[in-house]
Scaffold this motif. Structure first.
Motif, PDB file in Angstrom:
ATOM      1  N   CYS A  52     -45.330  20.933  71.191  1.00  0.00           N
ATOM      2  CA  CYS A  52     -44.846  19.869  70.485  1.00  0.00           C
ATOM      3  C   CYS A  52     -46.181  19.007  70.089  1.00  0.00           C
ATOM      4  O   CYS A  52     -47.004  18.803  70.808  1.00  0.00           O
ATOM      5  CB  CYS A  52     -44.207  18.840  71.282  1.00  0.00           C
ATOM      6  SG  CYS A  52     -42.452  19.457  71.983  1.00  0.00           S
ATOM      7  N   PRO A  53     -46.038  18.798  68.687  1.00  0.00           N
ATOM      8  CA  PRO A  53     -47.269  17.916  68.105  1.00  0.00           C
ATOM      9  C   PRO A  53     -47.214  16.479  68.389  1.00  0.00           C
ATOM     10  O   PRO A  53     -46.070  15.825  68.337  1.00  0.00           O
ATOM     11  CB  PRO A  53     -47.157  18.219  66.624  1.00  0.00           C
ATOM     12  CG  PRO A  53     -45.739  18.468  66.386  1.00  0.00           C
ATOM     13  CD  PRO A  53     -45.352  19.108  67.793  1.00  0.00           C
ATOM     14  N   VAL A  54     -48.309  15.983  68.756  1.00  0.00           N
ATOM     15  CA  VAL A  54     -48.508  14.631  69.348  1.00  0.00           C
ATOM     16  C   VAL A  54     -49.295  14.053  68.003  1.00  0.00           C
ATOM     17  O   VAL A  54     -50.542  14.405  67.954  1.00  0.00           O
ATOM     18  CB  VAL A  54     -49.220  14.410  70.492  1.00  0.00           C
ATOM     19  CG1 VAL A  54     -49.386  12.964  70.899  1.00  0.00           C
ATOM     20  CG2 VAL A  54     -48.477  14.925  71.656  1.00  0.00           C
ATOM     21  N   VAL A  55     -48.640  12.961  67.308  1.00  0.00           N
ATOM     22  CA  VAL A  55     -49.570  12.527  65.966  1.00  0.00           C
ATOM     23  C   VAL A  55     -49.693  10.968  66.319  1.00  0.00           C
ATOM     24  O   VAL A  55     -48.693  10.267  66.271  1.00  0.00           O
ATOM     25  CB  VAL A  55     -48.739  13.044  65.064  1.00  0.00           C
ATOM     26  CG1 VAL A  55     -49.316  12.375  63.659  1.00  0.00           C
ATOM     27  CG2 VAL A  55     -48.128  14.401  64.723  1.00  0.00           C
ATOM     28  N   PRO A  56     -51.041  10.544  65.981  1.00  0.00           N
ATOM     29  CA  PRO A  56     -51.262   9.228  66.383  1.00  0.00           C
ATOM     30  C   PRO A  56     -51.434   8.760  64.707  1.00  0.00           C
ATOM     31  O   PRO A  56     -52.148   9.554  63.951  1.00  0.00           O
ATOM     32  CB  PRO A  56     -52.392   9.246  66.921  1.00  0.00           C
ATOM     33  CG  PRO A  56     -53.208  10.109  66.672  1.00  0.00           C
ATOM     34  CD  PRO A  56     -52.353  11.492  66.403  1.00  0.00           C
ATOM     35  N   LYS A  57     -51.058   7.583  64.312  1.00  0.00           N
ATOM     36  CA  LYS A  57     -51.281   7.043  63.163  1.00  0.00           C
ATOM     37  C   LYS A  57     -51.836   5.663  63.351  1.00  0.00           C
ATOM     38  O   LYS A  57     -51.466   4.851  64.103  1.00  0.00           O
ATOM     39  CB  LYS A  57     -49.988   6.825  62.325  1.00  0.00           C
ATOM     40  CG  LYS A  57     -50.076   6.384  60.871  1.00  0.00           C
ATOM     41  CD  LYS A  57     -48.691   5.955  60.414  1.00  0.00           C
ATOM     42  CE  LYS A  57     -48.853   5.085  59.122  1.00  0.00           C
ATOM     43  NZ  LYS A  57     -47.759   4.712  58.408  1.00  0.00           N
ATOM     44  N   VAL A  65     -58.238   8.905  62.066  1.00  0.00           N
ATOM     45  CA  VAL A  65     -58.226   9.979  63.053  1.00  0.00           C
ATOM     46  C   VAL A  65     -58.706  11.264  62.549  1.00  0.00           C
ATOM     47  O   VAL A  65     -58.279  11.509  61.574  1.00  0.00           O
ATOM     48  CB  VAL A  65     -56.664  10.035  63.706  1.00  0.00           C
ATOM     49  CG1 VAL A  65     -56.381  11.234  64.614  1.00  0.00           C
ATOM     50  CG2 VAL A  65     -56.034   8.998  63.989  1.00  0.00           C
ATOM     51  N   PRO A  66     -59.621  11.929  63.278  1.00  0.00           N
ATOM     52  CA  PRO A  66     -60.146  12.966  62.581  1.00  0.00           C
ATOM     53  C   PRO A  66     -59.225  14.275  62.435  1.00  0.00           C
ATOM     54  O   PRO A  66     -59.195  14.865  61.459  1.00  0.00           O
ATOM     55  CB  PRO A  66     -61.277  13.461  63.312  1.00  0.00           C
ATOM     56  CG  PRO A  66     -61.031  12.886  64.579  1.00  0.00           C
ATOM     57  CD  PRO A  66     -60.175  11.441  64.432  1.00  0.00           C
TER      58      PRO A  66
END
Length: 130
Positions: A52-57, A65-66
């Motif tokens: 599962c992708p964990v995506v910070p914004k 975020v790089p």
């Protein structure tokens, strides 16, 4: 598949750098100018969910975020090394996009809002999918 492998390798490298506490001063390697957020993405039964992708914004801070996302490991764990700031995190497990996600977890999602990451901080952020 290549993108998944690259994301996993990136996550492992970032986690190793964060664990060593090394810094080259460029602000991208897990040194003291960054904070670390790690945790586990879990199903309702407590099982860790892989793929599962964990995506910070970034919603407040100076540096973006790089990478776009990190994919959870086989046990559902993940580690992000991020510049200081406030982030919204999203997890969406989609079997169509990632064959590593078991079918029974497809379409499950979770999120966390206004997570503050401070320089040098090690923070735990677990997600329970629904």
């Amino acid at each position: 598949m290549r993108a998944i492998r690259q994301a996993l390798i990136t996550g492992v490298v970032l986690a190793a750098l964060a664990a060593c506490g090394s810094s080259s001063g460029d602000g991208r390697d897990g040194g003291s100018t960054h904070g670390t957020v790690s945790g586990t993405v879990r199903a309702a039964d407590g099982t860790g969910v892989p793929g599962c992708p964990v995506v910070p914004k970034l919603i407040e801070g100076d540096v973006g975020v790089p990478e776009k996302s990190i994919v959870t490991k086989e046990d559902g764990s993940y580690t992000w090394t991020l510049p200081p700031g406030t982030y919204d995190f999203t997890v969406v497990c989609e079997t169509e996009r990632d064959p590593a996600v078991p079918d029974e977890y497809g379409g499950l999602k979770a999120n966390a809002s206004k997570v503050k990451v401070a320089s040098g901080e090690m923070r735990t952020l677990d997600f329970d999918l629904s």
